[in-house]
Scaffold this motif. Structure first.
Motif, PDB file in Angstrom:
ATOM      1  N   LEU A  26       0.828  -1.198   0.000  1.00 12.95           N
ATOM      2  CA  LEU A  26       0.000   0.000   0.000  1.00 12.95           C
ATOM      3  C   LEU A  26       0.864   1.249   0.000  1.00 12.95           C
ATOM      4  CD1 LEU A  26      -2.453  -0.983   2.910  1.00 12.95           C
ATOM      5  CD2 LEU A  26      -2.756  -1.440   0.467  1.00 12.95           C
ATOM      6  N   GLU A  27       0.392   2.276  -0.673  1.00 14.14           N
ATOM      7  CA  GLU A  27       0.905   3.627  -0.491  1.00 14.14           C
ATOM      8  C   GLU A  27      -0.266   4.441   0.050  1.00 14.14           C
ATOM      9  OE1 GLU A  27       4.002   4.192  -0.675  1.00 14.14           O
ATOM     10  OE2 GLU A  27       4.545   2.305  -1.671  1.00 14.14           O
ATOM     11  N   THR A  28      -0.009   5.299   1.025  1.00 12.32           N
ATOM     12  CA  THR A  28      -1.090   5.910   1.782  1.00 12.32           C
ATOM     13  C   THR A  28      -0.869   7.410   1.976  1.00 12.32           C
ATOM     14  OG1 THR A  28      -0.003   5.502   3.913  1.00 12.32           O
ATOM     15  CG2 THR A  28      -1.395   3.734   3.031  1.00 12.32           C
ATOM     16  N   ARG A  37      -5.499   7.108   4.892  1.00 14.13           N
ATOM     17  CA  ARG A  37      -6.232   6.352   3.881  1.00 14.13           C
ATOM     18  C   ARG A  37      -5.282   5.809   2.814  1.00 14.13           C
ATOM     19  NH1 ARG A  37      -9.303   7.448   7.379  1.00 14.13           N
ATOM     20  NH2 ARG A  37     -11.480   8.142   7.246  1.00 14.13           N
ATOM     21  N   ILE A  38      -5.748   4.786   2.109  1.00 14.80           N
ATOM     22  CA  ILE A  38      -4.966   4.155   1.047  1.00 14.80           C
ATOM     23  C   ILE A  38      -5.085   4.972  -0.233  1.00 14.80           C
ATOM     24  CG2 ILE A  38      -4.711   2.098  -0.392  1.00 14.80           C
ATOM     25  CD1 ILE A  38      -5.808   0.456   1.946  1.00 14.80           C
ATOM     26  N   VAL A  39      -3.942   5.178  -0.898  1.00 13.03           N
ATOM     27  CA  VAL A  39      -3.891   5.877  -2.184  1.00 13.03           C
ATOM     28  C   VAL A  39      -3.641   4.890  -3.322  1.00 13.03           C
ATOM     29  CG1 VAL A  39      -2.663   7.619  -3.537  1.00 13.03           C
ATOM     30  CG2 VAL A  39      -3.065   7.992  -1.091  1.00 13.03           C
ATOM     31  N   GLU A  40      -2.773   3.908  -3.088  1.00 14.82           N
ATOM     32  CA  GLU A  40      -2.417   2.934  -4.121  1.00 14.82           C
ATOM     33  C   GLU A  40      -2.344   1.549  -3.496  1.00 14.82           C
ATOM     34  OE1 GLU A  40       1.088   2.424  -7.510  1.00 14.82           O
ATOM     35  OE2 GLU A  40       1.647   2.943  -5.458  1.00 14.82           O
ATOM     36  N   LEU A  41      -2.874   0.561  -4.224  1.00 15.08           N
ATOM     37  CA  LEU A  41      -2.814  -0.829  -3.775  1.00 15.08           C
ATOM     38  C   LEU A  41      -2.412  -1.702  -4.947  1.00 15.08           C
ATOM     39  CD1 LEU A  41      -5.340  -2.796  -1.588  1.00 15.08           C
ATOM     40  CD2 LEU A  41      -4.630  -3.721  -3.784  1.00 15.08           C
ATOM     41  N   CYS A  42      -1.432  -2.537  -4.711  1.00 16.86           N
ATOM     42  CA  CYS A  42      -1.074  -3.567  -5.688  1.00 16.86           C
ATOM     43  C   CYS A  42      -1.027  -4.900  -4.964  1.00 16.86           C
ATOM     44  CB  CYS A  42       0.279  -3.278  -6.342  1.00 16.86           C
ATOM     45  SG  CYS A  42       0.680  -4.459  -7.658  1.00 16.86           S
ATOM     46  N   GLU A  68       4.414  15.712   2.511  1.00 17.81           N
ATOM     47  CA  GLU A  68       5.447  14.761   2.917  1.00 17.81           C
ATOM     48  C   GLU A  68       5.146  13.347   2.418  1.00 17.81           C
ATOM     49  OE1 GLU A  68       3.030  15.837   6.704  1.00 17.81           O
ATOM     50  OE2 GLU A  68       3.791  16.842   4.886  1.00 17.81           O
ATOM     51  N   ALA A  69       3.865  13.000   2.278  1.00 17.40           N
ATOM     52  CA  ALA A  69       3.510  11.694   1.718  1.00 17.40           C
ATOM     53  C   ALA A  69       3.775  11.681   0.218  1.00 17.40           C
ATOM     54  CB  ALA A  69       2.048  11.375   2.008  1.00 17.40           C
ATOM     55  N   THR A  70       3.423  12.772  -0.460  1.00 17.08           N
ATOM     56  CA  THR A  70       3.704  12.884  -1.892  1.00 17.08           C
ATOM     57  C   THR A  70       5.193  12.763  -2.169  1.00 17.08           C
ATOM     58  OG1 THR A  70       1.751  14.281  -2.257  1.00 17.08           O
ATOM     59  CG2 THR A  70       3.498  14.389  -3.905  1.00 17.08           C
ATOM     60  N   ALA A  71       6.013  13.306  -1.272  1.00 15.20           N
ATOM     61  CA  ALA A  71       7.466  13.232  -1.445  1.00 15.20           C
ATOM     62  C   ALA A  71       7.962  11.795  -1.407  1.00 15.20           C
ATOM     63  CB  ALA A  71       8.157  14.061  -0.364  1.00 15.20           C
ATOM     64  N   VAL A  72       7.225  10.920  -0.733  1.00 14.59           N
ATOM     65  CA  VAL A  72       7.625   9.510  -0.624  1.00 14.59           C
ATOM     66  C   VAL A  72       7.164   8.714  -1.839  1.00 14.59           C
ATOM     67  CG1 VAL A  72       7.349   7.382   0.692  1.00 14.59           C
ATOM     68  CG2 VAL A  72       7.685   9.561   1.887  1.00 14.59           C
ATOM     69  N   HIS A  73       5.839   8.800  -2.164  1.00 14.14           N
ATOM     70  CA  HIS A  73       5.315   7.927  -3.222  1.00 14.14           C
ATOM     71  C   HIS A  73       4.980   8.641  -4.537  1.00 14.14           C
ATOM     72  CE1 HIS A  73       1.469   9.538  -1.966  1.00 14.14           C
ATOM     73  NE2 HIS A  73       1.474   8.877  -0.808  1.00 14.14           N
ATOM     74  N   GLY A  74       4.964   9.953  -4.532  1.00 13.26           N
ATOM     75  CA  GLY A  74       4.793  10.685  -5.774  1.00 13.26           C
ATOM     76  C   GLY A  74       3.381  11.015  -6.181  1.00 13.26           C
ATOM     77  N   PHE A  75       2.379  10.572  -5.422  1.00 12.55           N
ATOM     78  CA  PHE A  75       0.990  10.836  -5.789  1.00 12.55           C
ATOM     79  C   PHE A  75       0.503  12.144  -5.172  1.00 12.55           C
ATOM     80  CE2 PHE A  75       1.234   6.164  -6.117  1.00 12.55           C
ATOM     81  CZ  PHE A  75       0.826   6.033  -7.441  1.00 12.55           C
ATOM     82  N   THR A  76      -0.152  12.951  -6.003  1.00 12.17           N
ATOM     83  CA  THR A  76      -0.721  14.219  -5.535  1.00 12.17           C
ATOM     84  C   THR A  76      -2.240  14.126  -5.509  1.00 12.17           C
ATOM     85  OG1 THR A  76      -0.906  15.132  -7.777  1.00 12.17           O
ATOM     86  CG2 THR A  76       1.198  15.460  -6.608  1.00 12.17           C
TER      87      THR A  76
END
Length: 350
Positions: A26-28, A37-42, A68-76
């Protein structure tokens, strides 16, 4: 659907699976299981027969994604604004995860609790911790080598981990690391039961570790003022836990133990009121009726959905309704203890 490049084909299986095993990542929006909350699930499901399925989904988390979360996984926020919410996909996700064991990297501390919280908000419970085997590749790695995922990939796979903090790249790397761990360590067995028990010794009850089993197999508290005490002995503490702000799996375990104590007391009173405890023949008939699902006089049963009602055909008739399979197991345990005690008192001394 794209075929992951390295997952073993049926002839090259590296795990002995009792049932499907889902590796997921998960990316959250953050690390707070209760509020983020969850943003990405594979997720990649490995079947015992060698088949494999892949599931990938981006979500609108319904709350802002911090910088700071966007800086980790890249999702905006803009990237996922038009994606479905977890609620929109909860049914399909529950079907995918139901009746499966779980694997991943750091899933015990983060991914499993986070996923369970999301399902809990939708009143869906496909992951039953009491039944699921957890294969946490990070736990094996930290026990053996003490590194992060990128270090694990370098150590075991002899390559750099490209695409770190992308859910698919991380979970593909996690499966590859597990394969090489099994090849490297002769004492690791390639099945989910062994890997689940490898670090916890089979003692862990909830993912957060608030409950464990002691050497006698009893569930005890693993924190706080009652640490080491049998959980069923402190019902007020259990109620405080399942009504409090603990992770959902911990609350579910606390409530289950609490309800088991309630049902045990109810059943003791019911057995005593019907004088079943005084009559071995009655106890045997009731035990066989519940155990084997076939009515034996003077007991009859009626099943409606998940509820089972047993009737003692006395005058007047007496009934008890089991609201959960745990209550049936408790009755069988009480009857077994009673019959064993009676048998011991009637056997002649040698």
């Amino acid at each position: 659907m794209e075929q992951p490049y390295f997952i073993p084909q049926p002839a090259e299986k590296f795990l002995e699976l009792e049932r499907p095993l889902v590796f997921f990542d998960l990316e959250t929006t953050g690390t707070n299981v209760a509020t983020d909350r969850i943003v990405e699930l594979c997720a990649i499901k490995l079947h015992p027969d060698g088949r494999q399925e892949e599931l990938y989904q981006l979500f609108n988390p319904t709350i802002p994604i911090p910088a700071e979360a966007t800086a980790v996984h890249g999702f905006t926020n803009e990237m996922v604004a038009k994606e479905p919410t977890f609620s929109d996909k909860a049914g399909d996700l529950a079907d995918f995860f139901c009746n499966c064991d779980l694997g991943g990297y750091n899933i015990k501390r983060f991914d499993v609790p986070m996923l369970m919280e999301e399902f809990h908000r939708q009143k869906k419970y496909p992951v039953a911790i009491s039944e699921v085997k957890l294969v946490d590749v990070m736990a094996i790695f930290h026990n053996k080598e003490k590194r992060d995922l990128a270090g694990a990939v370098r150590f075991y796979c002899q390559r750099d981990h490209e695409g770190a903090h992308g859910a698919k790249a991380d979970i593909l790397a996690t499966i590859e690391v597990l394969k090489y761990q099994l090849l490297r360590y002769d004492d690791l067995q390639p099945n989910t039961t062994f890997l689940h028990d490898f670090l916890s010794g089979g003692r862990q009850v909830d993912v957060s570790g608030k409950f464990i089993r002691n050497e006698a197999g009893d569930i005890v508290f693993n924190f706080g003022k009652h640490i080491g005490k049998r959980a069923e002995s402190e019902t007020d503490y259990l109620k405080w836990m399942f009504e409090g702000e603990f992770p959902v799996d911990t609350r579910m375990v606390a409530k289950r133990i609490y309800m088991n104590t309630v049902w045990k007391e109810q059943l003791r009173h019911w057995l005593a009121a019907q004088k079943v405890v005084e009559n071995a023949a009655l106890a045997s008939a009731l035990y066989a009726t519940i155990k084997f699902g076939e009515d034996i006089f003077p007991f009859s049963t009626h099943k409606e959905g998940e509820k089972l009602t047993v009737t003692y055909l006395d005058e007047p008739p007496a009934t008890y309704t089991f609201l959960h399979k745990d209550a049936q197991a408790i009755l069988l345990q009480l009857l077994d203890e009673q019959l064993t005690a009676q048998q011991q008192t009637t056997e002649p001394a040698l």
